[in-house]
Design a protein around this motif. Structure first.
Motif, PDB file in Angstrom:
ATOM      1  N   SER A  92       9.522   5.080  12.584  1.00 44.50           N
ATOM      2  CA  SER A  92      10.240   6.158  11.905  1.00 44.50           C
ATOM      3  C   SER A  92      11.400   6.653  12.771  1.00 44.50           C
ATOM      4  CB  SER A  92       9.294   7.309  11.561  1.00 44.50           C
ATOM      5  OG  SER A  92       9.915   8.205  10.659  1.00 44.50           O
ATOM      6  N   SER A 140       6.737   4.507   1.721  1.00 49.83           N
ATOM      7  CA  SER A 140       6.581   5.936   2.003  1.00 49.83           C
ATOM      8  C   SER A 140       7.100   6.700   0.801  1.00 49.83           C
ATOM      9  CB  SER A 140       7.401   6.308   3.250  1.00 49.83           C
ATOM     10  OG  SER A 140       7.534   7.706   3.384  1.00 49.83           O
ATOM     11  N   MET A 142       9.276   8.586   1.253  1.00 51.60           N
ATOM     12  CA  MET A 142      10.691   8.518   1.632  1.00 51.60           C
ATOM     13  C   MET A 142      11.369   7.278   1.050  1.00 51.60           C
ATOM     14  SD  MET A 142      11.608  11.150   3.505  1.00 51.60           S
ATOM     15  CE  MET A 142      10.639  12.047   2.294  1.00 51.60           C
ATOM     16  N   GLY A 146      14.921  11.147  -0.145  1.00 48.52           N
ATOM     17  CA  GLY A 146      15.198  11.350   1.271  1.00 48.52           C
ATOM     18  C   GLY A 146      15.196  12.820   1.659  1.00 48.52           C
ATOM     19  N   THR A 147      15.007  13.078   2.960  1.00 47.79           N
ATOM     20  CA  THR A 147      15.109  14.437   3.495  1.00 47.79           C
ATOM     21  C   THR A 147      15.959  14.398   4.759  1.00 47.79           C
ATOM     22  OG1 THR A 147      13.193  14.310   4.983  1.00 47.79           O
ATOM     23  CG2 THR A 147      12.771  14.935   2.692  1.00 47.79           C
ATOM     24  N   ARG A 150      15.781  11.986   8.423  1.00 50.15           N
ATOM     25  CA  ARG A 150      15.119  10.710   8.143  1.00 50.15           C
ATOM     26  C   ARG A 150      16.046   9.715   7.423  1.00 50.15           C
ATOM     27  NH1 ARG A 150      11.382  14.765   7.772  1.00 50.15           N
ATOM     28  NH2 ARG A 150       9.220  14.366   8.385  1.00 50.15           N
ATOM     29  N   SER A 151      17.334   9.841   7.606  1.00 47.23           N
ATOM     30  CA  SER A 151      18.265   9.016   6.827  1.00 47.23           C
ATOM     31  C   SER A 151      18.012   7.524   7.005  1.00 47.23           C
ATOM     32  CB  SER A 151      19.712   9.354   7.200  1.00 47.23           C
ATOM     33  OG  SER A 151      19.918   9.232   8.597  1.00 47.23           O
ATOM     34  N   TYR A 153      15.275   6.014   8.278  1.00 44.37           N
ATOM     35  CA  TYR A 153      13.915   5.696   7.836  1.00 44.37           C
ATOM     36  C   TYR A 153      13.853   5.600   6.322  1.00 44.37           C
ATOM     37  CZ  TYR A 153       8.863   6.279   7.199  1.00 44.37           C
ATOM     38  OH  TYR A 153       7.554   6.115   6.826  1.00 44.37           O
ATOM     39  N   ALA A 154      14.425   6.595   5.631  1.00 40.23           N
ATOM     40  CA  ALA A 154      14.430   6.588   4.164  1.00 40.23           C
ATOM     41  C   ALA A 154      15.190   5.372   3.637  1.00 40.23           C
ATOM     42  CB  ALA A 154      15.043   7.875   3.629  1.00 40.23           C
ATOM     43  N   LYS A 157      13.031   2.277   3.809  1.00 33.84           N
ATOM     44  CA  LYS A 157      11.955   2.274   2.814  1.00 33.84           C
ATOM     45  C   LYS A 157      12.512   2.082   1.395  1.00 33.84           C
ATOM     46  CE  LYS A 157       8.639   2.912   5.789  1.00 33.84           C
ATOM     47  NZ  LYS A 157       7.660   1.842   6.089  1.00 33.84           N
ATOM     48  N   CYS A 182       3.047   4.076  -1.145  1.00 38.00           N
ATOM     49  CA  CYS A 182       3.890   5.204  -0.731  1.00 38.00           C
ATOM     50  C   CYS A 182       3.020   6.340  -0.196  1.00 38.00           C
ATOM     51  CB  CYS A 182       4.728   5.689  -1.904  1.00 38.00           C
ATOM     52  SG  CYS A 182       5.821   4.431  -2.596  1.00 38.00           S
TER      53      CYS A 182
END
Length: 263
Positions: A92, A140, A142, A146-147, A150-151, A153-154, A157, A182
């Motif tokens: 992550s 995930s 994600m 997205g949040t 975590r750009s 990582y998202a 995924k 997920c």
């Protein structure tokens, strides 16, 4: 359907969800191939399985995609075939996009996306030849929205969903199943092991992970859904509702996430 005498290859098996899956599958009579970079940790997991003699270890690094075809041949030679490939290994990220070096973004993509794709491509011909197989991919929530922090990582995924949704259609006639899993918040060290913008280790437990469901509970809930050949699986707490809010009320979700504390 059951996992009795089925051959399951699990990446990321040295800890967290992968370790919990190893124990749950072993309890159900599966024969295992356990993989990660850490041989000592894998040996401990193997010895803790119900049937250690039916668990074998192959160390690998998902970022070294040029080695994965050889690793796949090694895995297939152990039992003669692979029934289930659990693409569970990953990493992550916790940093704002503007502060995240490009090489860190590439590393996250290399491990999470290209590693899973390369290993799948290496195993797929043998599954097509047998006209049987099931590929399970740990994505995930994600992978659906997205949040902050975590750009990369998202993105990795989200990429898994695009690739494996397409692959599912291509291998349907070959009787090969694909499940995208997920998870929401699961109590593992994923946040501690996450990369910061400069590539250093985050070394902090996120609040979501700290309050997440135990990995053992996650594995117990996942296995029946895999046996039912579910194509997309959501397991977690209230954060799972974000998937549905994204689908039906995206502006509301964005407003909620902007005001949410993200760790």
């Amino acid at each position: 359907m059951s996992f009795q005498n089925k051959i399951a290859w699990i990446t990321g098996a040295s800890s967290g969800i992968g370790e919990a899956l190893a124990y749950e599958l072993s309890n159900q009579g599966a024969k295992l191939i356990l993989s990660s970079r850490r041989k000592e940790a894998l040996t401990e997991v193997k010895n803790n399985c119900k049937n250690p003699s039916d668990a074998h270890i192959i160390t690998l690094d998902l970022s070294k995609t040029d080695q994965l075809e050889t690793k796949a041949k090694e895995a297939i030679n152990i039992f003669g075939h692979i029934d289930y490939l659990f693409n569970n290994g990953g990493i992550s990220q916790r940093s704002e996009a503007i502060d995240t070096k490009l090489e860190v973004i590439r590393r996250v993509m290399e491990i999470n996306f290209f590693g899973s794709v390369a290993l799948t491509k290496a195993v797929l011909p043998s599954m097509i030849e047998r006209q049987s197989g099931h590929i399970v991919v740990t994505s995930s929530v994600m992978g659906k929205f997205g949040t902050r922090l975590r750009s990369s990582y998202a993105a990795s995924k989200h990429a898994l969903h695009g690739y494996f949704d397409s692959l599912r259609q291509e291998v349907y006639e070959d009787n090969i199943k694909i499940s995208l899993v997920c998870p929401g918040f699961v109590k593992t060290d994923v946040t501690k092991n996450a990369l910061e913008g400069d590539g250093s280790k985050h070394n902090k437990m996120g609040r979501g992970q700290k309050n997440g469901i135990p990995a053992e509970e996650f594995a117990e809930k996942l296995i029946p859904k895999i046996l039912k050949e579910k194509e997309e699986i959501y397991i977690g707490g209230k954060e799972i509702w974000g998937v549905y809010l994204k689908r039906f009320f995206p502006r509301l979700l964005n407003k909620m996430l902007r005001n949410a504390e993200v760790t």
